[in-house]
Design an enzyme around this catalytic site. Structure first.
Site, PDB file in Angstrom:
ATOM      1  N   HIS A   1       3.712   0.155   1.625  1.00  0.00           N
ATOM      2  CA  HIS A   1       3.910   0.489   0.312  1.00  0.00           C
ATOM      3  C   HIS A   1       5.404   0.652  -0.021  1.00  0.00           C
ATOM      4  O   HIS A   1       5.826   0.802  -1.011  1.00  0.00           O
ATOM      5  CB  HIS A   1       3.117   1.701   0.047  1.00  0.00           C
ATOM      6  CG  HIS A   1       3.605   3.000   0.640  1.00  0.00           C
ATOM      7  ND1 HIS A   1       2.932   3.623   1.820  1.00  0.00           N
ATOM      8  CD2 HIS A   1       4.620   3.840   0.482  1.00  0.00           C
ATOM      9  CE1 HIS A   1       3.663   4.853   2.132  1.00  0.00           C
ATOM     10  NE2 HIS A   1       4.593   4.856   1.206  1.00  0.00           N
TER      11      HIS A   1
ATOM     12  N   ASP B   1      -1.138  -0.226   6.332  1.00  0.00           N
ATOM     13  CA  ASP B   1       0.142   0.502   5.573  1.00  0.00           C
ATOM     14  C   ASP B   1       1.246   0.149   6.596  1.00  0.00           C
ATOM     15  O   ASP B   1       2.101   1.209   6.602  1.00  0.00           O
ATOM     16  CB  ASP B   1      -0.047   1.797   5.144  1.00  0.00           C
ATOM     17  CG  ASP B   1       0.967   2.050   3.965  1.00  0.00           C
ATOM     18  OD1 ASP B   1       1.523   1.374   3.470  1.00  0.00           O
ATOM     19  OD2 ASP B   1       1.243   3.429   4.019  1.00  0.00           O
TER      20      ASP B   1
ATOM     21  N   SER C   1       8.502   8.254   3.852  1.00  0.00           N
ATOM     22  CA  SER C   1       7.467   7.170   4.205  1.00  0.00           C
ATOM     23  C   SER C   1       8.341   6.138   5.057  1.00  0.00           C
ATOM     24  O   SER C   1       9.519   5.637   4.514  1.00  0.00           O
ATOM     25  CB  SER C   1       7.123   6.630   3.052  1.00  0.00           C
ATOM     26  OG  SER C   1       6.051   7.498   2.247  1.00  0.00           O
TER      27      SER C   1
END
Length: 488
Positions: free
Chosen positions: A191, A244, A327
């Site tokens: 993402h 992911d 992230s």
């Protein structure tokens, strides 16, 4: 013997040994045995046969006893001193070695003050600060720029319609996990890079904020090259939307020599033997301001969460602060080894300290497969590829009701186009494209922009056979997208 040894000093030891020139230990007893023999022989020679004089014999005996006593004492003393000198030398060497060892311990614990604190001083190698120093050269800041199109209405009412483009910047983190002859390979979250038209990477010490601004200004560059001061361009090597995960590549030739010499490849540990309560350290590009370090504990294992983008399972939960921009960053144990890839944070006014990371043991085989892929550039629109299908996303309810796999549902197939020529049929579900998992229509389109018309790729499909979906792989030679065409 002990008293005699104490009465003599070291210089006397050396002088006596040299003068006597008598080997140690056994010389004393040799002289002792020889005293009686020579005493008897000398008495016989000095006495005239038949004319013994007791007084002279007694005086002679006393004299010889004194002489031999002095000789024996000197020899005895020499032997003891020589033995003592050798023994003392050996003992001195041993004590010196012990002192050296003790000195090392003293130096290591000189600042700690007490013996109880020595363990803590030794454990400094596992402190948060030392972990940060070791791991920060392995973590990078990632800036992504994507071009969005939104409807734009003008005039009276909605009689006219067009689209307006605008750029959107995003911040994330990455971990240097490998290299090849030409590239530095960086692991991150899918993402973080999904939908990006340009990607840039900043290494430790770079000005991330300035680099983000410059990257945004170059977003219109069709080549995607955003090599600016403090940042280098990156390309997507492979993605796995289901888990992911993604791998991006940076050309080594684009990295300044001083930066290339200071960065490191991360050490990956296993996450299979983690325990709740272990201390961990999180490093990432929090809020896009560059590397920051937080620390906490493993709160739980094997957690499952759902976000707007995806659903994650088997995750590590930690109370180490994981903020936007973290992230793709590293979750580390106290040895500085990567045990997880930071992925998400549960955001709520009522919740604090709930961050999540993908376990490295789960991520590693996926990353290794993505790292082995060919690095591709986005193709020009004039070479855009085309499958010739009408793709449809399936809802989770539909997939659960009919036991369908995750992928893209083929609702229509155009005659004479690439998909039909390869044997793909209406009702098939595309689950993979060139070895990469496909989770939906957008995911398939984002992968196809790297493939030109005329290329042949493996496409994995699932087809219903007797009420069950069976997987098979077909080779598809991609067609050229028509100018008025829509879909894939």
């Amino acid at each position: 013997m002990d008293d005699e040894r104490r009465w003599n000093s070291a210089p006397q030891y050396e002088k006596t040994v040299e003068d006597s020139n008598v080997p140690p230990s056994y010389a004393h007893y040799h002289m002792h045995q020889g005293t009686t023999t020579q005493n008897s022989g000398t008495s016989d020679k000095r006495v005239t046969p038949g004319k013994q004089k007791p007084q002279n014999r007694l005086g002679t005996t006393i004299g010889l006893a004194v002489v031999f006593g002095l000789v024996a004492g000197i020899v005895f003393q020499g032997v003891n001193l020589a033995a003592g000198f050798i023994t003392d030398t050996t003992q001195t060497d041993t004590v010196q070695e012990q002192i050296d060892t003790a000195q090392l311990v003293t130096e290591a614990s000189a600042d700690s003050g007490t013996g109880q604190e020595d363990t803590a001083a030794t454990g400094t190698a596992g402190s948060v600060a030392s972990v940060a120093r070791a791991a920060m050269p392995t973590v990078v800041a990632i800036t992504s720029v994507s071009i969005q199109e939104i409807p734009y209405y003008f005039g009276f009412g909605f009689s006219s319609r067009s689209t307006q483009q605008y750029s959107s910047e995003g911040s994330g983190s990455g971990i240097i996990v490998g290299e090849n002859d030409d590239e530095l390979l960086i692991a991150t979250n899918n993402h973080v890079v999904s939908g990006a038209t340009t990607l840039s990477v900043c290494f430790m010490g770079d000005d991330v904020v300035s680099a983000e601004q410059e990257a945004a200004e170059t977003a219109s560059d069709s080549t995607g090259d955003v090599n600016v001061e403090d940042a280098v361009s990156a390309k997507i090597k492979g993605t796995d939307e289901t888990n992911d995960l993604a791998v991006i590549a940076v050309a080594k030739s684009d990295i300044p020599a001083d930066t290339l010499s200071s960065i490191k490849i991360a050490q990956l540990d296993t996450s299979d033997d983690l325990d709740v309560g272990e201390q961990v350290v999180a490093i990432g590009n929090a809020l896009g301001y560059g590397q920051s370090v937080t620390s906490g504990w493993i709160s739980a294992l094997n957690r499952t969460i759902s976000t707007d983008d995806t659903t994650g399972s088997g995750l590590i939960q930690t109370d180490a602060a994981i903020n936007p921009g973290n992230s793709g960053g590293a979750l580390l144990n106290m040895k500085g080894e990567v045990i997880g890839i930071n992925s998400a944070k549960f955001a709520s006014n009522a919740v604090e300290g709930m961050g999540y990371a993908i376990p490295i043991s789960k991520a590693q085989p996926i990353l290794e497969e993505l790292m082995s892929r060919q690095t591709r550039d986005k193709v020009d629109s004039s070479e855009a590829s085309y499958l010739g299908i009408t793709p449809v996303d399936l809802s989770s309810e539909t997939m659960e009701m009919f036991d369908m796999p995750v992928g893209v549902f083929v609702s229509e197939v155009s005659e004479g186009e690439a998909a039909a020529n390869a044997g793909i049929q209406k009702g098939d579900i595309i689950t993979g494209f060139d070895g990469q998992a496909v989770t939906g229509r957008d995911d398939l389109e984002s992968k196809m922009v790297y493939y030109a018309a005329g290329e042949t790729v493996d496409v994995t499909i699932s087809r219903a056979e007797d009420g069950q979906y069976e997987e098979q792989t077909v080779q598809v030679t991609l067609g050229k997208r028509p100018k008025s065409g829509y879909g894939d």
